[in-house]
Design a protein around this motif. Sequence first.
Motif, PDB file in Angstrom:
ATOM      1  N   SER A  26      -6.235  -5.039   7.458  1.00 29.81           N
ATOM      2  CA  SER A  26      -5.885  -4.000   8.436  1.00 29.81           C
ATOM      3  C   SER A  26      -7.127  -3.211   8.847  1.00 29.81           C
ATOM      4  CB  SER A  26      -4.856  -3.027   7.869  1.00 29.81           C
ATOM      5  OG  SER A  26      -3.775  -3.716   7.376  1.00 29.81           O
ATOM      6  N   ARG A  48      -5.180  -1.140  -6.431  1.00 26.81           N
ATOM      7  CA  ARG A  48      -6.547  -0.978  -5.935  1.00 26.81           C
ATOM      8  C   ARG A  48      -6.594   0.002  -4.785  1.00 26.81           C
ATOM      9  NH1 ARG A  48      -8.929  -6.895  -5.231  1.00 26.81           N
ATOM     10  NH2 ARG A  48      -7.791  -7.860  -6.898  1.00 26.81           N
ATOM     11  N   PRO A  49      -7.503   0.930  -4.667  1.00 25.82           N
ATOM     12  CA  PRO A  49      -8.544   1.146  -5.660  1.00 25.82           C
ATOM     13  C   PRO A  49      -7.954   1.739  -6.934  1.00 25.82           C
ATOM     14  CG  PRO A  49      -8.596   2.875  -3.999  1.00 25.82           C
ATOM     15  CD  PRO A  49      -7.568   1.896  -3.553  1.00 25.82           C
ATOM     16  N   SER A  67      -3.380   0.652   0.872  1.00 24.26           N
ATOM     17  CA  SER A  67      -2.823  -0.437   1.678  1.00 24.26           C
ATOM     18  C   SER A  67      -1.340  -0.579   1.313  1.00 24.26           C
ATOM     19  CB  SER A  67      -3.562  -1.739   1.389  1.00 24.26           C
ATOM     20  OG  SER A  67      -3.164  -2.245   0.150  1.00 24.26           O
ATOM     21  N   GLY A  86       0.687  -2.955   0.274  1.00 25.46           N
ATOM     22  CA  GLY A  86       1.105  -3.587  -0.961  1.00 25.46           C
ATOM     23  C   GLY A  86       0.768  -2.753  -2.180  1.00 25.46           C
ATOM     24  N   ASN A  87      -0.391  -2.117  -2.149  1.00 22.28           N
ATOM     25  CA  ASN A  87      -0.763  -1.272  -3.289  1.00 22.28           C
ATOM     26  C   ASN A  87       0.151  -0.060  -3.395  1.00 22.28           C
ATOM     27  OD1 ASN A  87      -3.097  -2.328  -4.831  1.00 22.28           O
ATOM     28  ND2 ASN A  87      -3.954  -2.511  -2.774  1.00 22.28           N
TER      29      ASN A  87
HETATM   30  N1  LIG Z   1      -8.745   5.621   6.119  1.00 22.08           N
HETATM   31  C1  LIG Z   1      -8.995   5.184   4.887  1.00 22.08           C
HETATM   32  N2  LIG Z   1      -9.575   5.985   3.973  1.00 22.08           N
HETATM   33  C2  LIG Z   1      -9.848   5.554   2.726  1.00 22.08           C
HETATM   34  N3  LIG Z   1      -9.605   4.303   2.281  1.00 22.08           N
HETATM   35  C3  LIG Z   1      -9.034   3.458   3.149  1.00 22.08           C
HETATM   36  C4  LIG Z   1      -8.685   3.852   4.482  1.00 22.08           C
HETATM   37  N4  LIG Z   1      -8.133   2.781   5.106  1.00 22.08           N
HETATM   38  C5  LIG Z   1      -8.129   1.782   4.208  1.00 22.08           C
HETATM   39  N5  LIG Z   1      -8.662   2.186   3.036  1.00 22.08           N
HETATM   40  C6  LIG Z   1      -8.856   1.356   1.834  1.00 22.08           C
HETATM   41  O1  LIG Z   1      -9.475   0.151   2.242  1.00 22.08           O
HETATM   42  C7  LIG Z   1      -8.972  -0.952   1.492  1.00 22.08           C
HETATM   43  C8  LIG Z   1      -8.509  -2.028   2.426  1.00 22.08           C
HETATM   44  O2  LIG Z   1      -7.284  -1.608   2.995  1.00 22.08           O
HETATM   45  P1  LIG Z   1      -6.514  -2.457   4.085  1.00 22.08           P
HETATM   46  O3  LIG Z   1      -5.369  -1.605   4.576  1.00 22.08           O
HETATM   47  O4  LIG Z   1      -7.468  -2.975   5.082  1.00 22.08           O
HETATM   48  O5  LIG Z   1      -5.953  -3.656   3.208  1.00 22.08           O
HETATM   49  P2  LIG Z   1      -5.043  -4.885   3.649  1.00 22.08           P
HETATM   50  O6  LIG Z   1      -5.814  -6.117   3.327  1.00 22.08           O
HETATM   51  O7  LIG Z   1      -4.589  -4.711   5.047  1.00 22.08           O
HETATM   52  O8  LIG Z   1      -3.852  -4.740   2.615  1.00 22.08           O
HETATM   53  P3  LIG Z   1      -2.249  -4.976   2.760  1.00 22.08           P
HETATM   54  O9  LIG Z   1      -2.039  -6.444   2.673  1.00 22.08           O
HETATM   55  O10 LIG Z   1      -1.686  -4.295   1.546  1.00 22.08           O
HETATM   56  O11 LIG Z   1      -1.787  -4.358   4.045  1.00 22.08           O
HETATM   57  C9  LIG Z   1      -7.859  -0.398   0.601  1.00 22.08           C
HETATM   58  O12 LIG Z   1      -8.401  -0.201  -0.689  1.00 22.08           O
HETATM   59  C10 LIG Z   1      -7.504   0.926   1.235  1.00 22.08           C
HETATM   60  O13 LIG Z   1      -7.071   1.845   0.236  1.00 22.08           O
END
Ligand SMILES: Nc1ncnc2c1ncn2[C@@H]1O[C@H](COP(=O)(O)OP(=O)(O)OP(=O)(O)O)[C@@H](O)[C@H]1O
Length: 533
Positions: free
Chosen positions: A53, A415-416, A427, A429-430
């Motif tokens: 995302s 995570r984190p 995210s 799922g987390n």
């Molecule tokens: N605005 C933000 N501020 C701080 N951390 C962020 C922010 N946006 C995303 N993160 C962190 O960046 C990481 C990647 O998040 P992202 O949403 O891109 O994961 P994802 O691959 O889309 O996961 P999911 O399959 O769960 O949707 C995560 O650890 C999330 O907590």
Amino acid sequence: MNASSAGAATVPALELRSLTQRFGLFTALNDVDFRVWPQEIVALVGQNGSGKSTLVKVLAGVNVPEDGSRLLVNGREVALPLAGGQFRQLGLSFVHQDLGLVRTLSVTENFLIGDARITASHRPIHWRAEDRRIRDLLASYDVDLDPGALVRDLAPLQQALVAIARAAEDLRSYRESNSAEGSVLFLDEPTVFLPEDEVEFLFGLVRKVVAGGASCVFISHDLSAVERLCERVVVLRDGEIVGDQPMAGVDSERLVELIVGTAQDGTDRTGGGGRTSTSVAGTPARCAVQGLAGGQLRGVDITLQGGETVGLAGLLGSGAEEVPYLLFGSRRADHGTMRLDDATFQIGETEPPSAVARGIGLVPADRRRDGMVPTLTVSENSVILVADKFATFGRLRLSALRELVHGILDRFGVRPRDPGALMGKLSGGNAQKVVIAKWLEIGPRLLLLHEPTQGVDVGARAAIYELLQQASKTGMSTLWVSSDFEELANVCDRVLVLVDGRVTSELSGERLTKDNLNTAVFTSPGATLGTPA
Ligand SMILES: Nc1ncnc2c1ncn2[C@@H]1O[C@H](COP(=O)(O)OP(=O)(O)OP(=O)(O)O)[C@@H](O)[C@H]1O
């Protein structure tokens, strides 16, 4: 067209080079190179929190990436960061899980609100002509729909088709008005609520959009859908690309390994943990729901033994998806009683606090809206239901609480691994892992789950199944409502099938299979119904 053949002959429709995105000290994307070739369907997969995302949000103009990150569209350099809305001028379009439609407006109105030529014009709108135009346009994608229908009255598949056709139309008019090649449609988990045959229909539309000139980036945790639709798969892990291969050369196990980072001993593609049966046959039911009515439900009886996992399956509108909320009291039931161990009560008088006090937990499908407090930290969300147990003489035993939170983060692999992170920043799922962990901490007698693994990656799914199974062994009864019938067949002892607000069959043992569930949800009341195996 696939990457290798396209790579020699053409420039990518879209290219990200050295994309890095940091949030404070945390690096969400590290030096990512990602290409999308003309008229290609490419999957972008990865565990929860791997950065999918975040990458999309850079293109949507939401995230500001680090200096040195580059974007090329049809080989032309575009300066980063993008402004909000700039993606439209670059031929990019996004369909997210929530589809972005206004449910109270008609299909035609939903097409028009995004059309700058119409919204900028002062000329009156000829609705009949617009309805005709939209009907023809949908027909050109083989979608037969009344353009005057309100979106909220459409079936989920039809809503998804409208959202994708609208995005495709934006891309088509971009190509036309700019005499441009290319354009990229991003689909971010648009299939999660759809049964498999409907997903196939939706894929047909995607293939048509691609045949018309666009490329598609398909983001999903459903690896079987990814394998069926996509020509190439790109895997993100911890913000880095760890795989980029033609789909034809990847087997399922290898793909899971790439995503998770380790070999998955015996973990199947749904992460199925196997049946959780720990109930004792012949003992009186721990929980007996009788005559539950309200919403679509017209008198439903459900019994659960201690330690038993009972699934509910049904098409949308069958009433299955209403049961957890009625039992928890977040929606009012018209009739029905529940006996939980020795206490019997009217379900219609249940409120969420009284449900919690009785040992009933709810993991709702819309976790962001109903399952958590986004403005509180992960730590606060995890212990919100049990914090008072850590007070001695009015003082919180902070070190014990801290230990509890760290234990949760480790067991669920959140995570984190930062108890102080804001829940709203996690995210999808987390966040779900934390919501489930929160309920397991109270040691519920009955846990109500609605789509508990939606948007959760393969590795985390297996962890969630395992933790729920352990809780079942301590006697927790689980009512599991899901549109993922493979999951229900894997995790449940029995599944009740609802059609038109009534239980029409029950499947267990050998007969509890995904295919039988798919058949049963279409079997109308009065037809021959299954009996327990
Ligand atoms: N605005 C933000 N501020 C701080 N951390 C962020 C922010 N946006 C995303 N993160 C962190 O960046 C990481 C990647 O998040 P992202 O949403 O891109 O994961 P994802 O691959 O889309 O996961 P999911 O399959 O769960 O949707 C995560 O650890 C999330 O907590």
